[in-house]
Motif scaffolding. Structure first.
Motif, PDB file in Angstrom:
ATOM      1  N   ALA A  35       2.693   1.664  -3.379  1.00 12.81           N
ATOM      2  CA  ALA A  35       1.796   2.151  -4.433  1.00 12.81           C
ATOM      3  C   ALA A  35       1.475   3.627  -4.225  1.00 12.81           C
ATOM      4  N   MET A  59      -3.079  -6.677  -6.191  1.00 13.72           N
ATOM      5  CA  MET A  59      -3.633  -6.884  -4.854  1.00 13.72           C
ATOM      6  C   MET A  59      -5.109  -7.289  -4.931  1.00 13.72           C
ATOM      7  N   THR A  60      -5.846  -6.692  -5.893  1.00 12.58           N
ATOM      8  CA  THR A  60      -7.239  -7.102  -6.085  1.00 12.58           C
ATOM      9  C   THR A  60      -7.292  -8.570  -6.491  1.00 12.58           C
ATOM     10  N   ARG A  91      -3.893   1.598   0.901  1.00 10.04           N
ATOM     11  CA  ARG A  91      -3.777   2.511  -0.235  1.00 10.04           C
ATOM     12  C   ARG A  91      -4.907   3.543  -0.219  1.00 10.04           C
ATOM     13  N   LYS A 119      -5.222  -2.894  -0.137  1.00  4.99           N
ATOM     14  CA  LYS A 119      -6.237  -2.001  -0.706  1.00  4.99           C
ATOM     15  C   LYS A 119      -6.712  -0.981   0.326  1.00  4.99           C
ATOM     16  N   GLY A 133       0.825  -1.211   0.000  1.00  7.11           N
ATOM     17  CA  GLY A 133       0.000   0.000   0.000  1.00  7.11           C
ATOM     18  C   GLY A 133       0.853   1.253   0.000  1.00  7.11           C
ATOM     19  N   MET A 169      -1.985  -2.264  -7.416  1.00  9.59           N
ATOM     20  CA  MET A 169      -3.328  -2.385  -6.874  1.00  9.59           C
ATOM     21  C   MET A 169      -4.147  -3.441  -7.613  1.00  9.59           C
ATOM     22  N   ASP A 220       1.632   2.099  -9.602  1.00  9.88           N
ATOM     23  CA  ASP A 220       0.539   2.159  -8.635  1.00  9.88           C
ATOM     24  C   ASP A 220      -0.618   1.279  -9.103  1.00  9.88           C
ATOM     25  N   HIS A 221      -1.051   1.494 -10.370  1.00  4.75           N
ATOM     26  CA  HIS A 221      -2.186   0.720 -10.884  1.00  4.75           C
ATOM     27  C   HIS A 221      -1.867  -0.762 -10.941  1.00  4.75           C
TER      28      HIS A 221
END
Lengths: 262, 306
Positions: free
Chosen positions: B119, B135-136, B194, B191, B116, B132, B128-129
């Motif tokens: 990112a 992580m999703t 972040r 998530k 987090g 994330m 960053d994208h």
């Protein structure tokens, strides 16, 4: 729908394959081919190989996907029904009733769901009906919270007040004015509930507590593949891959939709 | 703060009590009794057995007796492992499960908060994208798939780590189970971190810190991280539930002698007292974790302490 186009497409393909696939294949998911026990992918007649007793893996994976998706849809339906009803009543009634109903939801949030479902399975026998009723009965809490919040906001809106002033009864207002305005957000959270439900179903089936043979589900197939992975890794990777694809697609679509509506 | 803890305890205890009573009643409603067998028992024997185990008492009396016994840590005999009481089995399995769960929680917090922060430090850039999105994806990975796949790759194919077993708790045996268990929770924590950082970075005190010329890293870690961790703290309760649930499957996959393994065996063999004990114990652990989360809350955000 730009961001979520790929997941939608992939998920559509998986669903289509699960519906149509088993009709096109020469093998049933539980048919045993004695001449081809544990053959690797690419063998004649079995494009993705067979498992330890000679059952076609492609046929089994598709049949398993079908059951997993069916159970998920049914369980999500149950959770939608309970969640919307609970949340709508709490939000509409307000005051003490709302307070009490939401306290119950808070209390239930603190419970180890999976264990409650397993307890139900142990006590009342393992049937597929109980699998989705049990899962649906524990997975409605977030839906109830979201719906309650929406109803609380909606009931102060002018068109609801107008309907009330015009003498419409509560059930009529609920069905005619409130539920249609809830539909979007409810669908977004429904989509986020489905991966949870898929996860619980395959988790239970993996442990031997969910769907029972001769039916099969992705959880059962992952379990069988894991037991046999030293000699036939594809038996683990194929159903595992399908399951992960479904979960990822549903999560991405659900989050995208929720971010759009929230 | 004390009032908050007290209030939480006052809701936690009735919840636990309700869990115990409800599970006990469910067990009563379930078809089949401990003395059912192929041959019908002579009614006198049956009555004697019922009396010996207190089954002839009125229901509320039985519930009360069960509660008293549970309060003393006595969950009765296991119906399957004949020579053990349920308490023995729990005492054997719990240390293994707690070790696994605690290590996984630490790993999840480290990976999650780390990812987090990383990112957020590159907010808006492709890294960053990418992080994330990864992580999703992690949150959508079930541990019963990652567990076997990790074992396949790192133990069977590469031969770096043992495939399964406890190995008397030697670290090498714990690496794969801990990672498989931690990954989905790490994704969720990343998530939350972040999102929390995004909110915190827009706040006045962070702008001030930046205006004073502090380095971006220092601003991020010293000033933004603490308020950003409040949602992470509130996730500790559900995280504990997720880890305990995941541990059941991970212990089965990696053949670890923890509570989860006993629980699954108990569930498959209809060993009611054992299953009931584990459900009650896990409910208690999750409630405890919610309480810890509340404490962490107050420590992270002084405004809540009131």
């Amino acid at each position: 729908m730009k961001a979520a186009r790929l997941p939608v497409l992939l998920l559509g393909l998986v669903i289509l394959a699960a519906i149509v696939g088993p009709m096109l294949l020469p093998w049933r998911h539980d048919a045993i081919d004695w001449n081809a026990v544990r053959v690797p992918p690419g063998s004649p007649g079995h494009p993705l190989g067979t498992d330890m007793v000679g059952r076609d893996l492609l046929a089994r994976s598709l049949a398993g996907t079908r059951i997993t998706l069916l159970v998920a849809a049914a369980a999500a339906g149950v959770s939608l029904l309970i969640g919307v009803a609970w949340g709508a009543v709490a939000g509409w009634k307000g005051g003490r009733i709302d307070e009490a109903m939401m306290r119950i939801v808070d209390g239930l949030y603190a419970l180890p769901f999976m264990f409650v479902v397993i307890l139900l399975m142990v006590l009342f026998g393992r049937s597929i009906l109980l699998v989705f009723l049990g899962i649906g009965a524990v997975e409605w809490l977030t839906m109830a919270r979201v719906v309650r919040g929406q109803v609380l906001a909606l009931r102060e809106r002018p068109f609801v007040l107008a309907a009330e002033a015009a003498g419409a009864r509560a059930p009529a207002i609920m069905i005619g004015h409130i539920l249609p305005n809830l539909a979007g957000i409810a669908i977004a959270y429904l989509l986020l509930t489905i991966p949870q439900v898929v996860m619980i179903e395959s988790f239970l089936s993996f442990l031997g507590l969910g769907v029972q043979e001769p039916l099969t589900s992705l959880g059962i197939l992952v379990k069988e593949g894991a037991d046999d992975m030293d000699v036939a890794p594809h038996a683990l990777l194929l159903p595992g891959g399908i399951l992960v694809t479904i979960l990822i697609c549903l999560t991405l679509i659900g989050e995208d939709l929720r971010d759009r509506l929230a | 703060m004390r009032a908050l803890i007290l209030r939480r305890l006052l809701t936690a205890l009735p919840t636990l009590l309700a869990v115990v009573i409800l599970s006990f009643l469910l067990m009563k409603v379930a078809p089949g009794g401990p003395f059912d067998s192929e041959r019908a028992l002579d009614p006198a024997t049956e009555a004697a057995l019922a009396r010996a185990y207190g089954l002839d008492l009125p229901l509320h009396e039985q519930v009360w007796r069960y509660l008293l016994r549970v309060a003393q840590g006595d969950f009765g005999p296991s119906l399957v492992y004949r020579d053990f009481t349920v308490t023995d089995l729990v005492a054997q399995g719990l240390p293994v499960s707690l070790t696994l769960g605690a290590l996984a929680l630490v790993a999840a917090l480290a990976i999650g908060i780390g990812a987090g922060l990383f990112a957020a430090a590159r907010a808006g850039r492709p890294v960053d994208h990418a992080i994330m999105l990864a992580m999703t994806l992690l949150t959508a990975l079930p541990s019963f798939v990652t567990g076997p796949v990790l074992a396949l790759v790192f133990a069977l194919w590469l031969g770096w780590l043992p495939v399964s077993g406890w190995g008397d708790g030697r670290p090498a045996f714990l690496v794969l189970p801990v990672i498989a268990l931690a990954l989905p929770v790490a994704g969720a924590i990343a998530k939350l971190t972040r999102a929390g950082l995004a909110t915190a970075l827009a706040q006045d005190h962070v702008r001030t810190a930046r205006a004073r010329g502090l380095s971006p890293l220092r601003v991020l870690v010293r000033h933004a991280l603490r308020p950003a961790l409040v949602p992470v703290a509130s996730y500790l309760g559900p995280a504990a539930a997720g880890l305990l649930t995941g541990a059941v499957v991970i212990e089965t996959v990696f053949a670890l002698p923890g509570l989860g393994g006993y629980f699954v065996q108990g569930a498959l063999n209809r060993d009611y007292p054992l299953v009931l004990a584990v459900v009650i114990l896990y409910a208690a652990l999750i409630l405890l974790f919610n309480l810890i989360a509340d404490l962490a809350y107050g420590w992270l955000d002084p405004r809540i302490r009131g």
